[in-house]
Scaffold this motif. Structure first.
Motif, PDB file in Angstrom:
ATOM      1  N   LEU A   1     -98.958  41.400 128.027  1.00  0.00           N
ATOM      2  CA  LEU A   1     -97.743  40.592 128.122  1.00  0.00           C
ATOM      3  C   LEU A   1     -96.598  41.372 128.753  1.00  0.00           C
ATOM      4  O   LEU A   1     -96.444  42.571 128.545  1.00  0.00           O
ATOM      5  CB  LEU A   1     -97.315  40.112 126.733  1.00  0.00           C
ATOM      6  CG  LEU A   1     -98.315  39.255 125.954  1.00  0.00           C
ATOM      7  CD1 LEU A   1     -97.731  38.872 124.604  1.00  0.00           C
ATOM      8  CD2 LEU A   1     -98.690  38.015 126.742  1.00  0.00           C
ATOM      9  N   ASP A   2     -95.797  40.667 129.509  1.00  0.00           N
ATOM     10  CA  ASP A   2     -94.590  41.227 130.109  1.00  0.00           C
ATOM     11  C   ASP A   2     -93.444  40.274 129.794  1.00  0.00           C
ATOM     12  O   ASP A   2     -93.067  39.428 130.608  1.00  0.00           O
ATOM     13  CB  ASP A   2     -94.768  41.385 131.614  1.00  0.00           C
ATOM     14  CG  ASP A   2     -93.561  42.057 132.277  1.00  0.00           C
ATOM     15  OD1 ASP A   2     -92.772  42.687 131.555  1.00  0.00           O
ATOM     16  OD2 ASP A   2     -93.411  41.928 133.508  1.00  0.00           O
ATOM     17  N   PRO A   3     -92.872  40.375 128.596  1.00  0.00           N
ATOM     18  CA  PRO A   3     -91.908  39.369 128.137  1.00  0.00           C
ATOM     19  C   PRO A   3     -90.665  39.283 129.012  1.00  0.00           C
ATOM     20  O   PRO A   3     -90.094  40.292 129.412  1.00  0.00           O
ATOM     21  CB  PRO A   3     -91.550  39.839 126.725  1.00  0.00           C
ATOM     22  CG  PRO A   3     -92.652  40.759 126.328  1.00  0.00           C
ATOM     23  CD  PRO A   3     -93.121  41.406 127.582  1.00  0.00           C
ATOM     24  N   ALA A   4     -90.268  38.049 129.276  1.00  0.00           N
ATOM     25  CA  ALA A   4     -89.021  37.796 129.975  1.00  0.00           C
ATOM     26  C   ALA A   4     -87.890  37.491 129.011  1.00  0.00           C
ATOM     27  O   ALA A   4     -86.715  37.516 129.377  1.00  0.00           O
ATOM     28  CB  ALA A   4     -89.191  36.616 130.933  1.00  0.00           C
ATOM     29  N   ALA A   5     -88.250  37.203 127.755  1.00  0.00           N
ATOM     30  CA  ALA A   5     -87.245  36.881 126.742  1.00  0.00           C
ATOM     31  C   ALA A   5     -87.881  37.040 125.370  1.00  0.00           C
ATOM     32  O   ALA A   5     -89.109  37.067 125.222  1.00  0.00           O
ATOM     33  CB  ALA A   5     -86.715  35.462 126.929  1.00  0.00           C
ATOM     34  N   VAL A   6     -87.015  37.125 124.368  1.00  0.00           N
ATOM     35  CA  VAL A   6     -87.476  37.236 122.994  1.00  0.00           C
ATOM     36  C   VAL A   6     -86.611  36.330 122.141  1.00  0.00           C
ATOM     37  O   VAL A   6     -85.433  36.090 122.448  1.00  0.00           O
ATOM     38  CB  VAL A   6     -87.402  38.699 122.506  1.00  0.00           C
ATOM     39  CG1 VAL A   6     -85.964  39.210 122.544  1.00  0.00           C
ATOM     40  CG2 VAL A   6     -87.978  38.858 121.110  1.00  0.00           C
TER      41      VAL A   6
END
Length: 312
Positions: free
Chosen positions: A82-87
């Motif tokens: 995963l390469d999160p763009a937001a949390v």
């Protein structure tokens, strides 16, 4: 915008089994590392009180829950690439979101959680002992309006889906409220004691604000999406405000979900012990939902079978 991004979503804290959380913190290597950071910051052991507690919403179970969420998120991010763009965080999940976003180091977060938990405990021995927050499901908005019509004092403390709500009311009226919910075809789930996310808790917010003044929040490296209005948070001041205002502000999860969609999110990792989020159509209907909880670490590994002996 093409949906190609990832996002992390930390769940709220439901009934937490202290013993299960304690076992996870010992068994999982990532959790052990985080536990070491937390205990060094706090100056005391978390494992000892966890071994003595049950399912209470205590200072120690709160801390263990945050550590567990962060540990399973770290593992799942690596496993799924995963390469999160937001949390984001739903209710109590905001705490883990602050750490993952970079707004507050873990060592500082655990000290904040511990101090706020103690203040909350002190507050609810003095005030609002008569308030509870009740989760209800299978109650669409129009039906809920009919149930609450003429009911008296109440607050809508959370909307998690079109038919999943959190309602705060006087405990003396809980039995009648639950009766009406069931009569309308709905279900009453967890009753939260003490109450949460209610404007009536304004005095508690003021007491907690004095604690927040001792902490410095950084600008998040990873945007936090608010579970209160769906707005992305980019500054340390906004991050502190998100957590502080959760005391008196309702959770509005559909707004967070809508923001994830507008950010082009395709996959959402729900990271931590979760009793609710992974079942919500507002999430399952929009994203590929990945789930990371404690079961993999706590379940014994299957025994390898011995090869069958072959007669010579």
């Amino acid at each position: 915008m093409d949906a190609t991004s990832d996002a992390l979503l930390f769940p709220g804290m439901g009934p937490a089994r202290a013993g299960e959380l304690g076992r996870f913190l010992v068994i999982d290597r990532r959790a052990r590392r985080l536990l070491g950071v937390a205990e060094q910051s706090l100056g005391y052991s978390l494992l000892d009180p966890l071994a003595r507690e049950g399912e209470e919403y205590t200072e120690h179970t709160q801390l263990a829950f945050v550590l567990a969420c962060l540990a399973v998120a770290e593992r799942a991010e690596q496993e799924h690439g995963l390469d999160p763009a937001a949390v984001g965080g739903a209710s109590f999940g905001q705490r883990a979101a602050l750490v993952r976003s970079g707004a507050l180091p873990l060592a500082e977060l655990v000290r904040l959680v511990a101090r706020v938990a103690r203040q909350e405990h002190d507050y609810f021995t003095r005030a609002h002992q008569d308030l509870v927050s009740q989760f209800i499901v299978r109650v669409p908005d129009p039906v809920l309006a009919d149930i609450l019509d003429g009911f008296g004092e109440y607050e809508l403390s959370g909307r998690f889906d079109q038919d999943v709500h959190l309602v705060t009311l006087r405990e003396r009226e809980l039995e009648e409220f639950v009766r009406r919910v069931r009569a309308a075809g709905g279900y009453a789930l967890t009753t939260m004691r003490p109450a949460a996310h209610a404007r009536a808790l304004g005095p508690l917010r003021e007491e907690v604000a004095e604690i927040f003044a001792d902490f410095v929040f950084a600008d998040p490296a990873l945007p936090i999406v608010s579970d209160q209005d769906g707005e992305p948070i980019h500054t340390g001041a906004e991050a502190a405000g998100l957590l502080l205002e959760s005391t008196v502000t309702a959770v509005r999860l559909p707004e967070l979900v809508e923001r994830f969609s507008r950010l082009g999110v395709a996959r959402v990792l729900v990271a931590g012990p979760d009793h609710l989020l992974h079942r919500l159509p507002t999430l399952t209907g929009r994203f590929e939902l990945l789930r990371a909880d404690l079961r993999a670490a706590l379940s014994p590994a299957p025994r390898s079978r011995l090869a069958r002996a072959v007669p010579v």
